[in-house]
Design a protein around this motif. Sequence first.
Motif, PDB file in Angstrom:
ATOM      1  N   PHE A  33       0.833  -1.214  -0.110  1.00 41.18           N
ATOM      2  CA  PHE A  33      -0.091  -0.182  -0.160  1.00 41.18           C
ATOM      3  C   PHE A  33       0.896   1.387  -0.127  1.00 41.18           C
ATOM      4  O   PHE A  33       1.796   1.219   0.890  1.00 41.18           O
ATOM      5  CB  PHE A  33      -1.020  -0.090   1.177  1.00 41.18           C
ATOM      6  N   SER A  35       0.834   5.616  -0.090  1.00 42.83           N
ATOM      7  CA  SER A  35       0.042   6.699   0.278  1.00 42.83           C
ATOM      8  C   SER A  35      -0.482   7.426  -0.927  1.00 42.83           C
ATOM      9  O   SER A  35      -1.432   8.184  -0.769  1.00 42.83           O
ATOM     10  CB  SER A  35       0.762   7.845   1.384  1.00 42.83           C
ATOM     11  N   THR A  36       0.304   7.318  -2.106  1.00 39.35           N
ATOM     12  CA  THR A  36      -0.118   8.166  -3.229  1.00 39.35           C
ATOM     13  C   THR A  36      -1.415   7.345  -3.852  1.00 39.35           C
ATOM     14  O   THR A  36      -2.048   8.043  -4.787  1.00 39.35           O
ATOM     15  CB  THR A  36       0.866   8.118  -4.150  1.00 39.35           C
ATOM     16  N   GLU A  37      -1.967   6.392  -3.305  1.00 35.10           N
ATOM     17  CA  GLU A  37      -3.078   5.649  -3.857  1.00 35.10           C
ATOM     18  C   GLU A  37      -4.406   6.471  -3.483  1.00 35.10           C
ATOM     19  O   GLU A  37      -5.412   6.452  -3.849  1.00 35.10           O
ATOM     20  CB  GLU A  37      -3.180   4.452  -3.314  1.00 35.10           C
ATOM     21  N   LEU A  38      -4.259   7.391  -2.215  1.00 36.09           N
ATOM     22  CA  LEU A  38      -5.134   8.337  -1.708  1.00 36.09           C
ATOM     23  C   LEU A  38      -4.717   9.684  -1.972  1.00 36.09           C
ATOM     24  O   LEU A  38      -5.602  10.533  -2.021  1.00 36.09           O
ATOM     25  CB  LEU A  38      -5.329   7.948  -0.188  1.00 36.09           C
ATOM     26  N   HIS A  39      -3.509  10.156  -1.955  1.00 36.85           N
ATOM     27  CA  HIS A  39      -3.075  11.480  -2.070  1.00 36.85           C
ATOM     28  C   HIS A  39      -1.909  11.595  -2.962  1.00 36.85           C
ATOM     29  O   HIS A  39      -0.876  10.823  -2.804  1.00 36.85           O
ATOM     30  CB  HIS A  39      -2.641  11.815  -0.650  1.00 36.85           C
ATOM     31  N   SER A  43       1.127  14.278   1.974  1.00 32.75           N
ATOM     32  CA  SER A  43       0.033  13.820   2.904  1.00 32.75           C
ATOM     33  C   SER A  43      -0.002  14.467   4.187  1.00 32.75           C
ATOM     34  O   SER A  43       0.918  15.353   4.488  1.00 32.75           O
ATOM     35  CB  SER A  43       0.297  12.251   2.828  1.00 32.75           C
ATOM     36  N   VAL A  47      -2.214   8.744   6.979  1.00 23.81           N
ATOM     37  CA  VAL A  47      -3.144   7.918   5.957  1.00 23.81           C
ATOM     38  C   VAL A  47      -3.629   6.671   6.345  1.00 23.81           C
ATOM     39  O   VAL A  47      -2.789   5.640   6.669  1.00 23.81           O
ATOM     40  CB  VAL A  47      -2.110   7.838   4.675  1.00 23.81           C
ATOM     41  N   HIS A  49      -6.213   3.125   5.114  1.00 23.32           N
ATOM     42  CA  HIS A  49      -6.591   2.630   4.032  1.00 23.32           C
ATOM     43  C   HIS A  49      -7.055   1.031   4.498  1.00 23.32           C
ATOM     44  O   HIS A  49      -6.200   0.420   4.846  1.00 23.32           O
ATOM     45  CB  HIS A  49      -5.654   2.490   2.624  1.00 23.32           C
ATOM     46  N   THR A  92      -6.847  -2.489   8.387  1.00 24.87           N
ATOM     47  CA  THR A  92      -6.616  -0.943   7.917  1.00 24.87           C
ATOM     48  C   THR A  92      -5.152  -0.850   7.999  1.00 24.87           C
ATOM     49  O   THR A  92      -4.580  -1.216   9.266  1.00 24.87           O
ATOM     50  CB  THR A  92      -7.483  -0.111   8.771  1.00 24.87           C
ATOM     51  N   ASN A  94      -2.196   1.763   8.279  1.00 24.23           N
ATOM     52  CA  ASN A  94      -1.762   3.082   8.541  1.00 24.23           C
ATOM     53  C   ASN A  94      -0.478   3.575   8.467  1.00 24.23           C
ATOM     54  O   ASN A  94       0.675   2.894   8.582  1.00 24.23           O
ATOM     55  CB  ASN A  94      -2.085   3.125  10.123  1.00 24.23           C
TER      56      ASN A  94
END
Length: 297
Positions: A33, A35-39, A43, A47, A49, A92, A94
């Motif tokens: 995972f 962080s660029t998948e969301l932002h 960031s 983050v 997910h 999740t 983190n």
Amino acid sequence: MAFVIPVGGPLDWTPPPSEDLSSPLPGLQIGTFCSTELHFYYSSKGVFHKIPYECPYPGPPGLVLALACLDLDFASPHLAASASDICSASFTANLLAREPYYTGSLSWLAIPPDSKDFLYGTVHEKGNAKNLPGTLVIRPVQFQRNFSSPPKVVVWLSEVELGKCVRVSAVDIRSCGFSVRFETNDPAKTVNDAMVSWVAYPGDMPGISSGTASTEAQRPTTKPQLYNTGYIRFPEGVFKKTPRVMAGLNYLDLGSKQNPRISVQCSNVSVFGMTWEANGWCDTVVSGAGISYLAFE
């Protein structure tokens, strides 16, 4: 001449239910995972997910996390990977920091509940006045149950606060436990906050291999370079099909005047081996970097 098979004859026979026909329970599962998948880039301090497993487990599995990529502000070079809301179907992921950061990535390994082969855990080292600058820090780990012989132990960084350099490794491995070695080569600083995730498994377990790789095998730290790659050869005959691989950081030496940026990954995986990379970008000084990996069928 036609033959008529009466109803209830051989063609209508249905075999009774059998446990052999049921689906096997899910084994080890891995994933990543970023962080660029969301932002896209910058960031906040955290983050989060939700990640589903490819195959649900009968209960919450064990999770082992490793940092695989980071792009941090040099004024606050801290990042931590953790898991929450762990259940049989998902968890999740983190990626947390004390200050906003640019990019973070983690690798994860899910271990079936009640596994008889694998043990796992974390070890936290927090810098304090008792740790003398430039010295090693050793933290013993006792297994919840003994192995029949010394197992294989893999360690990864799951949290790091960079000074100049941090390195973690497993030493003094015995059937009852091992020690985590925290190390820094900066004579002015001790080991800062660091979390190690570890997994142990029987040394004679088939279809699995683990190890480490480092830039130090290719060049001295006095000759930094952004792009670093190498080849890892698996022991002959261990794999009969292409294995899956979890890889993450175990060693970082990125200087202290520029933003620390590093990304590690494995590619070209086959039954014979794989290519590993540890690359920086922009003005980051990659004096050294290393990975730990776990490959399994």
